[in-house]
Design an enzyme around this catalytic site. Structure first.
Site, PDB file in Angstrom:
ATOM      1  N   ASN A 208       0.485  -1.119   0.429  1.00  0.00           N
ATOM      2  CA  ASN A 208      -0.365   0.201  -0.039  1.00  0.00           C
ATOM      3  C   ASN A 208       1.074   1.631  -0.291  1.00  0.00           C
ATOM      4  OD1 ASN A 208      -2.618  -1.214  -0.447  1.00  0.00           O
ATOM      5  ND2 ASN A 208      -3.269  -0.736   1.759  1.00  0.00           N
ATOM      6  N   ALA A 252      -1.996  11.392 -11.881  1.00  0.00           N
ATOM      7  CA  ALA A 252      -1.929  12.841 -11.236  1.00  0.00           C
ATOM      8  C   ALA A 252      -3.404  13.120 -10.683  1.00  0.00           C
ATOM      9  CB  ALA A 252      -1.057  13.369 -12.139  1.00  0.00           C
ATOM     10  N   GLY A 257      -7.159   8.537  -0.963  1.00  0.00           N
ATOM     11  CA  GLY A 257      -8.102   8.723  -0.372  1.00  0.00           C
ATOM     12  C   GLY A 257      -8.352   7.615   0.419  1.00  0.00           C
ATOM     13  N   CYS A 260      -7.751   3.364   3.579  1.00  0.00           N
ATOM     14  CA  CYS A 260      -6.695   2.216   3.464  1.00  0.00           C
ATOM     15  C   CYS A 260      -5.228   3.715   3.460  1.00  0.00           C
ATOM     16  CB  CYS A 260      -6.764   1.051   2.610  1.00  0.00           C
ATOM     17  SG  CYS A 260      -7.695   0.043   3.019  1.00  0.00           S
TER      18      CYS A 260
HETATM   19  P1  NAD Z   1     -15.107  -1.943   9.257  1.00  0.00           P
HETATM   20  O1  NAD Z   1     -14.844  -0.345   9.254  1.00  0.00           O
HETATM   21  O2  NAD Z   1     -16.001  -2.096   7.556  1.00  0.00           O
HETATM   22  O3  NAD Z   1     -15.589  -2.733   9.024  1.00  0.00           O
HETATM   23  C1  NAD Z   1     -14.621  -3.176  10.456  1.00  0.00           C
HETATM   24  C2  NAD Z   1     -16.561  -4.396  11.532  1.00  0.00           C
HETATM   25  O4  NAD Z   1     -16.126  -4.548  12.315  1.00  0.00           O
HETATM   26  C3  NAD Z   1     -17.692  -3.378  11.542  1.00  0.00           C
HETATM   27  O5  NAD Z   1     -18.896  -3.355  11.265  1.00  0.00           O
HETATM   28  C4  NAD Z   1     -16.981  -3.023  13.368  1.00  0.00           C
HETATM   29  O6  NAD Z   1     -18.661  -3.339  13.106  1.00  0.00           O
HETATM   30  C5  NAD Z   1     -16.695  -4.809  13.352  1.00  0.00           C
HETATM   31  N1  NAD Z   1     -16.134  -5.348  15.283  1.00  0.00           N
HETATM   32  C6  NAD Z   1     -14.772  -4.275  15.118  1.00  0.00           C
HETATM   33  N2  NAD Z   1     -14.281  -4.755  16.372  1.00  0.00           N
HETATM   34  C7  NAD Z   1     -15.645  -6.384  16.313  1.00  0.00           C
HETATM   35  C8  NAD Z   1     -15.453  -7.018  17.649  1.00  0.00           C
HETATM   36  N3  NAD Z   1     -14.410  -7.055  18.808  1.00  0.00           N
HETATM   37  N4  NAD Z   1     -16.000  -8.180  17.359  1.00  0.00           N
HETATM   38  C9  NAD Z   1     -17.172  -8.230  16.016  1.00  0.00           C
HETATM   39  N5  NAD Z   1     -17.176  -7.372  15.385  1.00  0.00           N
HETATM   40  C10 NAD Z   1     -16.124  -5.943  15.896  1.00  0.00           C
HETATM   41  O7  NAD Z   1     -13.915  -2.404   8.120  1.00  0.00           O
HETATM   42  P2  NAD Z   1     -12.801  -2.475   6.812  1.00  0.00           P
HETATM   43  O8  NAD Z   1     -13.279  -1.776   5.472  1.00  0.00           O
HETATM   44  O9  NAD Z   1     -13.225  -3.925   6.330  1.00  0.00           O
HETATM   45  O10 NAD Z   1     -11.142  -2.961   6.930  1.00  0.00           O
HETATM   46  C11 NAD Z   1     -11.017  -4.234   7.921  1.00  0.00           C
HETATM   47  C12 NAD Z   1      -9.440  -4.471   7.966  1.00  0.00           C
HETATM   48  O11 NAD Z   1      -8.804  -4.471   6.714  1.00  0.00           O
HETATM   49  C13 NAD Z   1      -8.803  -2.726   8.183  1.00  0.00           C
HETATM   50  O12 NAD Z   1      -7.742  -3.433   9.162  1.00  0.00           O
HETATM   51  C14 NAD Z   1      -8.456  -2.755   7.088  1.00  0.00           C
HETATM   52  O13 NAD Z   1      -7.230  -1.556   6.918  1.00  0.00           O
HETATM   53  C15 NAD Z   1      -8.152  -3.766   6.322  1.00  0.00           C
HETATM   54  N6  NAD Z   1      -8.673  -3.506   4.434  1.00  0.00           N
HETATM   55  C16 NAD Z   1      -9.913  -2.935   3.830  1.00  0.00           C
HETATM   56  C17 NAD Z   1      -9.458  -2.484   2.871  1.00  0.00           C
HETATM   57  C18 NAD Z   1     -10.453  -1.798   2.277  1.00  0.00           C
HETATM   58  O14 NAD Z   1     -10.866  -1.809   0.711  1.00  0.00           O
HETATM   59  N7  NAD Z   1     -11.888  -1.241   3.387  1.00  0.00           N
HETATM   60  C19 NAD Z   1      -8.860  -3.419   2.227  1.00  0.00           C
HETATM   61  C20 NAD Z   1      -7.452  -4.003   2.602  1.00  0.00           C
HETATM   62  C21 NAD Z   1      -7.729  -4.650   3.532  1.00  0.00           C
END
Ligand code: NAD
Length: 438
Positions: A208, A252, A257, A260
């Protein structure tokens, strides 16, 4: 296999639904009751193309379960994916409290061997803390493995990216975990890298940050192009044809944003600094990216002279097309900067209005619209901040007729300058010769 997923966000829900679609029995836990309520009815809590249809089909078929109670998924699943959020702290480091909570929830309910897989993006060595937390909170001695399997999906094409990834990365510390995870991914048609956990964890932040660096580099070039009359689109095209460079993420514009890249670059800077390593390279990437927004607002100023009291449309509030995610949205940041300067902003996004309103509530000077051409009525200028197809294909003649002055400031370089100025509008792209009508 029986698979558990903790966290039904963009990553967790996509992971769970796709594994269910592939025939596994999947248990997904989330702590948010509204989210679980929607999911049980087959409704996706966010916009991701194709996800709701797949969710409905998996629910009808059976074998996809949603719960508020993590103990249920720990009892039922051999492999448990942690997919909770890792948002940035004030100092840029990753807030790992959701990971810690998930680890405790698992530990308290662990009764038999399980593999606990980090899918969330986490700093290198997080697996040590997960393992330690589980060990400290176990109710009885049970064997378990912690593994890393970073996720590379992109919002807007999450299902495709999950099902047809460029690569799968698996970080393990035991043969047992290796074999189970390789079995889980055996039908995926892509290279699979099996490595130690620290390397797997690093691959995600390293990837990333590299992508962010490419965008920042393109933006640096854009500044040089602007001072010299060159065209950054042509320069990056010429570079991108070199196989060693590639043309992706060499765009560019208004900068990156989303949930991630900004947070992962900042977190990687902190990780390096905590290890005593100079992270100047990535600090420059982060700085260049943040300056893009100010440069963009300067461009609005160049076009409008005074911003205060002017009506300015901001077209696109999602951080990219194909999603309703507004985390670190350049469009919303531009809107806030314009509001600070006294503008009246007309906000439009085909999917992200609801999420945007939670961050930037509607008000006297903050006007939301459900229709693109309504948002353009009587504006002094329009900013293009997300390259939604509807915005790229905007009927410029129709827009010109409803705008007070037909000025477009384009943060995504979506149009060709010569063609657009022939339609009688003023056009301000990024890093390209400007088409002015005077
Ligand atoms: P998100 O905020 O959309 O979802 C996280 C979910 O986890 C929420 O629904 C929250 O309620 C739940 N949660 C939190 N703590 C919990 C617990 N203890 N028990 C049960 N549920 C719980 O996040 P996301 O965008 O899916 O990202 C998740 C991870 O993956 C992050 O580390 C992010 O950096 C990584 N990631 C995201 C993407 C993306 O495009 N969004 C891509 C690759 C990696």
């Amino acid at each position: 296999m029986k698979i558990g997923v903790i966290g039904a966000g963009y990553v967790g829900l996509t992971t769970g639904v796709c594994f269910s679609h592939l025939g596994h029995e999947v248990f997904i836990a989330d702590k948010d009751p509204d989210r679980i309520g929607l999911l049980r009815q087959g409704k996706a809590p966010f916009f991701e193309p194709g996800l709701e249809d797949m969710l409905k089909k998996c629910l009808e078929k059976g074998g996809l379960h949603f719960t508020l109670d993590t103990s249920e998924i720990v009892a039922a699943s051999e492999v448990i994916f942690i997919c909770v959020g890792t948002p940035p702290r004030e100092n840029g480091s990753a807030d790992l409290s959701q990971i810690e909570q998930a680890s405790r929830d698992i530990a308290e309910n662990l009764n038999a061997y399980r593999i606990i897989v980090e899918k969330s993006t986490v700093p290198v060595k997080t697996s040590y803390w997960i393992e330690r937390t589980i060990r400290l909170n176990l109710k009885k001695p049970v064997e378990f493995d912690v593994a890393s399997n970073p996720e590379f999906l992109r919002e807007g094409s999450a299902i495709h990216d999950f099902m047809q990834p460029d690569r799968i990365v698996i970080g393990v510390s035991s043969e047992r975990a290796r074999n189970i995870l390789l079995k889980l991914y055996e039908n995926f048609n892509c290279p699979i890298i099996v490595t130690d956990i620290a390397s797997a964890e690093l691959i995600k932040h390293a990837s990333n940050s590299f992508l962010a660096m490419k965008i920042a580099y393109a933006n640096l070039l854009a500044d040089i192009c602007e001072k010299t009359g060159a065209d950054v689109k042509v320069v990056t095209k010429g570079m991108g044809l070199d196989e060693r460079i590639g043309d992706k993420f060499l765009e560019a514009g208004i900068g990156y944003g989303g949930s991630c890249l900004p947070k992962d670059v900042k977190a990687f800077i902190r990780i390096g600094e905590e290890l005593g390593i100079s992270m100047d390279l990535l600090k420059a990437v982060d700085r260049i990216n943040e300056e893009r927004l100010l440069a963009f607002v300067d461009r609005v100023r160049q076009a409008l002279w005074n911003i205060s009291g002017k009506h300015v449309a901001v077209l696109g509030l999602a951080f990219k097309p194909g999603t309703d995610d507004v985390r670190e949205s350049p469009g919303l940041k531009v809107a806030k900067l314009l509001l600070d300067e006294g503008a009246i902003v007309h906000l439009y996004d085909p999917q992200a209005r609801e999420n945007a309103e939670k961050i930037l509530p509607p008000g006297e000077n903050t006007l939301y619209f459900d229709e693109l051409y309504k948002a353009l009525e009587h504006v002094d200028a329009a900013c293009i901040t997300t390259a939604w197809e509807e915005i790229v294909n905007l009927d410029v003649d129709k827009a010109r007729n409803v705008m007070r002055t037909p000025i477009f400031i384009d943060g995504r370089n979506i149009w060709e300058c010569e063609q657009i100025i022939q339609k009688g509008v003023e056009y301000y792209p990024v890093g390209r010769p400007r088409g002015r009508t005077y």
